[in-house]
Design a protein around this motif. Sequence first.
Motif, PDB file in Angstrom:
ATOM      1  N   LYS A 260       0.820  -1.206   0.000  1.00 46.61           N
ATOM      2  CA  LYS A 260       0.000   0.000   0.000  1.00 46.61           C
ATOM      3  C   LYS A 260       0.858   1.262   0.000  1.00 46.61           C
ATOM      4  CE  LYS A 260      -3.982   2.137   2.271  1.00 46.61           C
ATOM      5  NZ  LYS A 260      -4.991   2.003   3.361  1.00 46.61           N
ATOM      6  N   THR A 261       1.951   1.257   0.757  1.00 46.69           N
ATOM      7  CA  THR A 261       2.810   2.437   0.872  1.00 46.69           C
ATOM      8  C   THR A 261       4.250   2.078   0.516  1.00 46.69           C
ATOM      9  OG1 THR A 261       3.414   2.077   3.198  1.00 46.69           O
ATOM     10  CG2 THR A 261       1.345   3.268   2.760  1.00 46.69           C
TER      11      THR A 261
ATOM     12  N   ASP B 193       6.843   2.806   2.241  1.00 47.92           N
ATOM     13  CA  ASP B 193       7.562   2.358   3.433  1.00 47.92           C
ATOM     14  C   ASP B 193       7.414   0.856   3.673  1.00 47.92           C
ATOM     15  OD1 ASP B 193       8.546   4.857   3.988  1.00 47.92           O
ATOM     16  OD2 ASP B 193       6.874   5.426   5.293  1.00 47.92           O
ATOM     17  N   GLU B 194       6.386   0.259   3.114  1.00 49.57           N
ATOM     18  CA  GLU B 194       6.212  -1.186   3.262  1.00 49.57           C
ATOM     19  C   GLU B 194       7.028  -1.983   2.251  1.00 49.57           C
ATOM     20  OE1 GLU B 194       2.005  -2.492   3.762  1.00 49.57           O
ATOM     21  OE2 GLU B 194       1.564  -0.341   3.606  1.00 49.57           O
TER      22      GLU B 194
ATOM     23  N   ILE C 197       7.541  10.314  -5.816  1.00 50.12           N
ATOM     24  CA  ILE C 197       6.562  10.581  -4.756  1.00 50.12           C
ATOM     25  C   ILE C 197       6.110  12.043  -4.806  1.00 50.12           C
ATOM     26  CG2 ILE C 197       6.276  10.768  -2.253  1.00 50.12           C
ATOM     27  CD1 ILE C 197       8.057   8.289  -1.996  1.00 50.12           C
TER      28      ILE C 197
ATOM     29  N   ASN D 294       2.276  13.095  -5.294  1.00 48.29           N
ATOM     30  CA  ASN D 294       1.566  13.863  -4.272  1.00 48.29           C
ATOM     31  C   ASN D 294       0.988  15.164  -4.825  1.00 48.29           C
ATOM     32  OD1 ASN D 294       2.028  11.991  -2.253  1.00 48.29           O
ATOM     33  ND2 ASN D 294       3.899  12.989  -1.529  1.00 48.29           N
TER      34      ASN D 294
ATOM     35  N   TRP E 114      -3.556   0.100  -5.886  1.00 42.19           N
ATOM     36  CA  TRP E 114      -2.215  -0.442  -5.650  1.00 42.19           C
ATOM     37  C   TRP E 114      -2.207  -1.972  -5.604  1.00 42.19           C
ATOM     38  CZ3 TRP E 114      -1.558  -3.596  -1.434  1.00 42.19           C
ATOM     39  CH2 TRP E 114      -2.512  -3.522  -0.426  1.00 42.19           C
TER      40      TRP E 114
ATOM     41  N   SER F 154       4.253   2.991  -4.453  1.00 42.90           N
ATOM     42  CA  SER F 154       4.645   1.686  -3.915  1.00 42.90           C
ATOM     43  C   SER F 154       4.786   0.646  -5.019  1.00 42.90           C
ATOM     44  CB  SER F 154       3.623   1.212  -2.881  1.00 42.90           C
ATOM     45  OG  SER F 154       2.332   1.064  -3.462  1.00 42.90           O
TER      46      SER F 154
END
Length: 397
Positions: A31-32, A34-35, A97, A101, A110, A183
């Motif tokens: 999803k993000t 950072d994952e 990103i 954004n 996603w 992502s």
Amino acid sequence: MGGYTGQANLTLSQGVRMMFYVLYPNETSFKTVDEVPDYVDKATAYFIVMLILEMLISSFWKGRPLRINDGLTSLSAGVISRLPDVAFRGVEVTTYIYMWNNFRMIELPWDSPWTWWLTFLGVDFGYYWFHRMTHEVNIMWAGHQTHHSSEDYNLTTALRQSVLQKYFSWMFYWPMAFFIPPSVFAVHLQFNLLYQFWIHTELINNLGPLELVLNTPSHHRVHHGRNPYCIDSNYAGTLIIWDRMFGTFVPEKDKVVYGLTHPINTFEPFSVQLQHLIYIWNTFWSTPGFSNKLSVIFKGPGWGPGKPRLGLPEELPKVTGDEKPYNPKASLALQIYSSIHFILLLAIYQHMFEAKQMLSSIMILARIVYILLMLTSLGFLLENRQVVNLLPCSCFI
């Protein structure tokens, strides 16, 4: 700290398939950003295993042992290219990103397989044009030439990467940021890079029907050749279809002679990374006329006043097939010594990535400086330079 922070554990099957871009959407959708795992970092063990296997097969079956000096130079370039990633997320993902954004028009899901496959094509298409421009725009070639400077062609060559190149590539992926989540992009950016590792080998000849669609060792050998028929061809990342569509595909024919058309003849890592940038600087100031100065930067590496954008093919150095690579004599003891020190240095490098969340900025900077000094010293050793100060490998462990 920057970089990918996802901690997903990979099974052995997933790790092997990761190296060949055959993981599935449901295994690699997040999803993000950072994952998203740092797949390139997780591939280190697979790099090492495949390097060792190729080295053994090449030595004992093919009778072509790895040249330690060239191999360590390639591995050193790979280490240097990754050092900024200790502290910062890659510029490609960071700028993507930002575009997502601020300028996205629609938001594809996603977790959709359709989004995954569309991104696969988009990243590979963007890579084709980025790669092509690194050969056709001199300032971009200043970064990419590092990868082509090896006069050998093996899996170590795949790791001979430029620390500068990533600062030119980000703009080629921006259009995807209007609709594809970061992502998904971050996953495919890494897989596209990992796929290109295994195609840097002479052990695989022809893959039959796959040669029509995929970038293969045969196609990529041509790309790394300095033979006149090899120049400016086969820019593919994963799919060779882009070269076939845009007229840059060339099949493997005569024996490929690897390396730059004008070999740099050095194993010193800063020269490997920066020598063409210095050449551009000197040429810029020595070339008369403002328009010509701009052409030095933005036209092809072979351009000169009065020449076409990409230079004159007939001015390329002749290739006979009997060329000998730069290979200063080094005793077996020196080669073993250099290899052991590089392995110890690699342990420091790998630990720095694993512990970056716990290390202070000063300690990370100290380790980076130490790694650079040590790699430079090893480069001097491999060239048989007389004056070299080797730091003890244990001082920052």
